[in-house]
Design a protein around this motif. Structure first.
Motif, PDB file in Angstrom:
ATOM      1  N   GLY A  48     -16.431  -0.372  10.561  1.00 31.32           N
ATOM      2  CA  GLY A  48     -15.455   0.310   9.711  1.00 31.32           C
ATOM      3  C   GLY A  48     -16.090   0.814   8.428  1.00 31.32           C
ATOM      4  O   GLY A  48     -15.834   1.941   7.992  1.00 31.32           O
ATOM      5  N   LEU A  49     -16.939  -0.015   7.828  1.00 32.64           N
ATOM      6  CA  LEU A  49     -17.657   0.407   6.620  1.00 32.64           C
ATOM      7  C   LEU A  49     -18.597   1.560   6.933  1.00 32.64           C
ATOM      8  O   LEU A  49     -18.699   2.526   6.157  1.00 32.64           O
ATOM      9  CB  LEU A  49     -18.429  -0.770   6.017  1.00 32.64           C
ATOM     10  N   GLY A  50     -19.267   1.494   8.072  1.00 32.62           N
ATOM     11  CA  GLY A  50     -20.136   2.596   8.494  1.00 32.62           C
ATOM     12  C   GLY A  50     -19.359   3.887   8.675  1.00 32.62           C
ATOM     13  O   GLY A  50     -19.825   4.964   8.304  1.00 32.62           O
ATOM     14  N   ALA A  51     -18.155   3.792   9.243  1.00 34.57           N
ATOM     15  CA  ALA A  51     -17.318   4.975   9.434  1.00 34.57           C
ATOM     16  C   ALA A  51     -16.902   5.569   8.092  1.00 34.57           C
ATOM     17  O   ALA A  51     -16.932   6.790   7.911  1.00 34.57           O
ATOM     18  CB  ALA A  51     -16.088   4.618  10.266  1.00 34.57           C
ATOM     19  N   ILE A  52     -16.531   4.716   7.166  1.00 35.06           N
ATOM     20  CA  ILE A  52     -16.139   5.190   5.831  1.00 35.06           C
ATOM     21  C   ILE A  52     -17.311   5.875   5.139  1.00 35.06           C
ATOM     22  O   ILE A  52     -17.165   6.957   4.560  1.00 35.06           O
ATOM     23  CB  ILE A  52     -15.580   4.028   4.985  1.00 35.06           C
ATOM     24  N   LEU A  53     -18.484   5.275   5.204  1.00 33.41           N
ATOM     25  CA  LEU A  53     -19.664   5.875   4.578  1.00 33.41           C
ATOM     26  C   LEU A  53     -20.028   7.200   5.238  1.00 33.41           C
ATOM     27  O   LEU A  53     -20.433   8.151   4.566  1.00 33.41           O
ATOM     28  CB  LEU A  53     -20.851   4.908   4.634  1.00 33.41           C
ATOM     29  N   SER A  54     -19.872   7.278   6.549  1.00 33.07           N
ATOM     30  CA  SER A  54     -20.149   8.525   7.262  1.00 33.07           C
ATOM     31  C   SER A  54     -19.192   9.629   6.828  1.00 33.07           C
ATOM     32  O   SER A  54     -19.604  10.783   6.640  1.00 33.07           O
ATOM     33  CB  SER A  54     -20.036   8.291   8.769  1.00 33.07           C
ATOM     34  N   ILE A  55     -17.925   9.284   6.671  1.00 28.72           N
ATOM     35  CA  ILE A  55     -16.940  10.277   6.225  1.00 28.72           C
ATOM     36  C   ILE A  55     -17.257  10.738   4.811  1.00 28.72           C
ATOM     37  O   ILE A  55     -17.205  11.938   4.512  1.00 28.72           O
ATOM     38  CB  ILE A  55     -15.516   9.706   6.328  1.00 28.72           C
ATOM     39  N   VAL A  56     -17.608   9.814   3.939  1.00 24.49           N
ATOM     40  CA  VAL A  56     -17.967  10.180   2.559  1.00 24.49           C
ATOM     41  C   VAL A  56     -19.171  11.122   2.560  1.00 24.49           C
ATOM     42  O   VAL A  56     -19.184  12.127   1.841  1.00 24.49           O
ATOM     43  CB  VAL A  56     -18.242   8.912   1.716  1.00 24.49           C
ATOM     44  N   LEU A  57     -20.156  10.822   3.396  1.00 25.76           N
ATOM     45  CA  LEU A  57     -21.344  11.675   3.487  1.00 25.76           C
ATOM     46  C   LEU A  57     -20.984  13.059   4.021  1.00 25.76           C
ATOM     47  O   LEU A  57     -21.462  14.073   3.512  1.00 25.76           O
ATOM     48  CB  LEU A  57     -22.387  11.009   4.377  1.00 25.76           C
ATOM     49  N   GLY A  58     -20.128  13.112   5.039  1.00 19.01           N
ATOM     50  CA  GLY A  58     -19.728  14.390   5.617  1.00 19.01           C
ATOM     51  C   GLY A  58     -18.877  15.236   4.686  1.00 19.01           C
ATOM     52  O   GLY A  58     -18.894  16.471   4.763  1.00 19.01           O
ATOM     53  N   LEU A  59     -18.131  14.583   3.813  1.00 20.06           N
ATOM     54  CA  LEU A  59     -17.274  15.311   2.876  1.00 20.06           C
ATOM     55  C   LEU A  59     -17.963  15.613   1.541  1.00 20.06           C
ATOM     56  O   LEU A  59     -17.355  16.222   0.664  1.00 20.06           O
ATOM     57  CB  LEU A  59     -15.982  14.536   2.636  1.00 20.06           C
ATOM     58  N   ALA A  60     -19.221  15.212   1.397  1.00 18.48           N
ATOM     59  CA  ALA A  60     -19.941  15.426   0.139  1.00 18.48           C
ATOM     60  C   ALA A  60     -20.006  16.890  -0.282  1.00 18.48           C
ATOM     61  O   ALA A  60     -19.817  17.195  -1.462  1.00 18.48           O
ATOM     62  CB  ALA A  60     -21.347  14.821   0.229  1.00 18.48           C
ATOM     63  N   PRO A  61     -20.237  17.840   0.628  1.00 22.67           N
ATOM     64  CA  PRO A  61     -20.288  19.244   0.193  1.00 22.67           C
ATOM     65  C   PRO A  61     -18.918  19.868  -0.089  1.00 22.67           C
ATOM     66  O   PRO A  61     -18.853  21.018  -0.532  1.00 22.67           O
ATOM     67  CB  PRO A  61     -20.933  19.974   1.381  1.00 22.67           C
ATOM     68  N   MET A  62     -17.847  19.150   0.159  1.00 23.17           N
ATOM     69  CA  MET A  62     -16.507  19.735   0.059  1.00 23.17           C
ATOM     70  C   MET A  62     -16.238  20.324  -1.330  1.00 23.17           C
ATOM     71  O   MET A  62     -15.679  21.421  -1.443  1.00 23.17           O
ATOM     72  CB  MET A  62     -15.437  18.700   0.398  1.00 23.17           C
ATOM     73  N   GLY A  63     -16.603  19.634  -2.381  1.00 23.55           N
ATOM     74  CA  GLY A  63     -16.362  20.133  -3.737  1.00 23.55           C
ATOM     75  C   GLY A  63     -17.052  21.465  -3.991  1.00 23.55           C
ATOM     76  O   GLY A  63     -16.441  22.403  -4.525  1.00 23.55           O
ATOM     77  N   ALA A  64     -18.301  21.567  -3.578  1.00 22.06           N
ATOM     78  CA  ALA A  64     -19.041  22.814  -3.776  1.00 22.06           C
ATOM     79  C   ALA A  64     -18.463  23.940  -2.924  1.00 22.06           C
ATOM     80  O   ALA A  64     -18.364  25.086  -3.382  1.00 22.06           O
ATOM     81  CB  ALA A  64     -20.517  22.603  -3.431  1.00 22.06           C
ATOM     82  N   VAL A  65     -18.047  23.630  -1.709  1.00 20.73           N
ATOM     83  CA  VAL A  65     -17.473  24.648  -0.823  1.00 20.73           C
ATOM     84  C   VAL A  65     -16.129  25.125  -1.383  1.00 20.73           C
ATOM     85  O   VAL A  65     -15.840  26.328  -1.394  1.00 20.73           O
ATOM     86  CB  VAL A  65     -17.330  24.104   0.616  1.00 20.73           C
ATOM     87  N   LEU A  66     -15.324  24.197  -1.852  1.00 19.61           N
ATOM     88  CA  LEU A  66     -14.031  24.606  -2.446  1.00 19.61           C
ATOM     89  C   LEU A  66     -14.243  25.439  -3.700  1.00 19.61           C
ATOM     90  O   LEU A  66     -13.482  26.375  -3.967  1.00 19.61           O
ATOM     91  CB  LEU A  66     -13.181  23.368  -2.746  1.00 19.61           C
ATOM     92  N   GLN A  67     -15.270  25.119  -4.481  1.00 18.65           N
ATOM     93  CA  GLN A  67     -15.583  25.914  -5.671  1.00 18.65           C
ATOM     94  C   GLN A  67     -16.000  27.328  -5.274  1.00 18.65           C
ATOM     95  O   GLN A  67     -15.604  28.306  -5.912  1.00 18.65           O
ATOM     96  CB  GLN A  67     -16.689  25.238  -6.489  1.00 18.65           C
ATOM     97  N   CYS A  68     -16.772  27.436  -4.195  1.00 18.22           N
ATOM     98  CA  CYS A  68     -17.159  28.768  -3.699  1.00 18.22           C
ATOM     99  C   CYS A  68     -15.938  29.557  -3.239  1.00 18.22           C
ATOM    100  O   CYS A  68     -15.847  30.758  -3.482  1.00 18.22           O
ATOM    101  CB  CYS A  68     -18.157  28.636  -2.543  1.00 18.22           C
ATOM    102  N   ARG A  69     -15.023  28.869  -2.575  1.00 19.53           N
ATOM    103  CA  ARG A  69     -13.794  29.562  -2.139  1.00 19.53           C
ATOM    104  C   ARG A  69     -12.987  30.031  -3.347  1.00 19.53           C
ATOM    105  O   ARG A  69     -12.420  31.126  -3.336  1.00 19.53           O
ATOM    106  CB  ARG A  69     -12.949  28.639  -1.272  1.00 19.53           C
TER     107      ARG A  69
END
Length: 149
Positions: A48-69
């Motif tokens: 479960g902790l591994g899944a949470i860390l994986s999701i956090v890693l996958g969502l890391a670029p989200m802020g920059a992508v939303l800023q570009c949008r």
């Protein structure tokens, strides 16, 4: 979660199972609780902790992508990374399905959807047809490779 362990039926296995049950009955209550706690830790909490860390890693670029949008421009962002991120996620998704790993599937599914969002955003905001064709070529190549698997 179900426990997967090989079960062999036959006279010798029934005798060994009886010995195992008898041995377990002789254990103290503390050791059984300890085994259950370790089992729960290894089967639920660590994945479960591994899944949470994986999701956090996958969502890391989200802020920059939303800023570009928001800016309606990729600016200095390199869009070539996003198709590769998507291809990697698809590979892990296939592996999660083949191994029937619920924790891996859940985290990679979220990452796969995020990667697709990143790719679509990069495609939408690409400033030239050449950049769009490059994203298309990368996506088609990756999808073709994974289709072959």
């Amino acid at each position: 979660l179900p426990q997967f362990s090989p079960v062999h039926w036959g006279p010798s296995s029934l005798a060994s199972e009886g010995a195992h049950t008898q041995q377990r009955n002789c254990m103290s209550l503390d050791s059984v609780d300890m085994e259950d706690g370790v089992d729960q830790l290894l089967r639920i909490w660590v994945p479960g902790l591994g899944a949470i860390l994986s999701i956090v890693l996958g969502l890391a670029p989200m802020g920059a992508v939303l800023q570009c949008r928001k800016n309606k421009s990729l600016g200095e962002m390199n869009p070539d990374v996003f198709p590769l991120l998507f291809g990697n996620s698809v590979g892990w998704l296939v592996y999660a399905i083949c191994t029937r790993d619920v924790f891996l599937f859940a985290s990679i599914f979220v990452n796969d959807m995020a990667a697709m969002f990143y790719v679509l955003t990069a495609y939408m905001l690409a400033e030239s047809d050449t950049a769009r064709r490059k994203i298309e070529a990368m996506m088609l190549t990756l999808l073709g490779l994974w289709s072959a698997v």
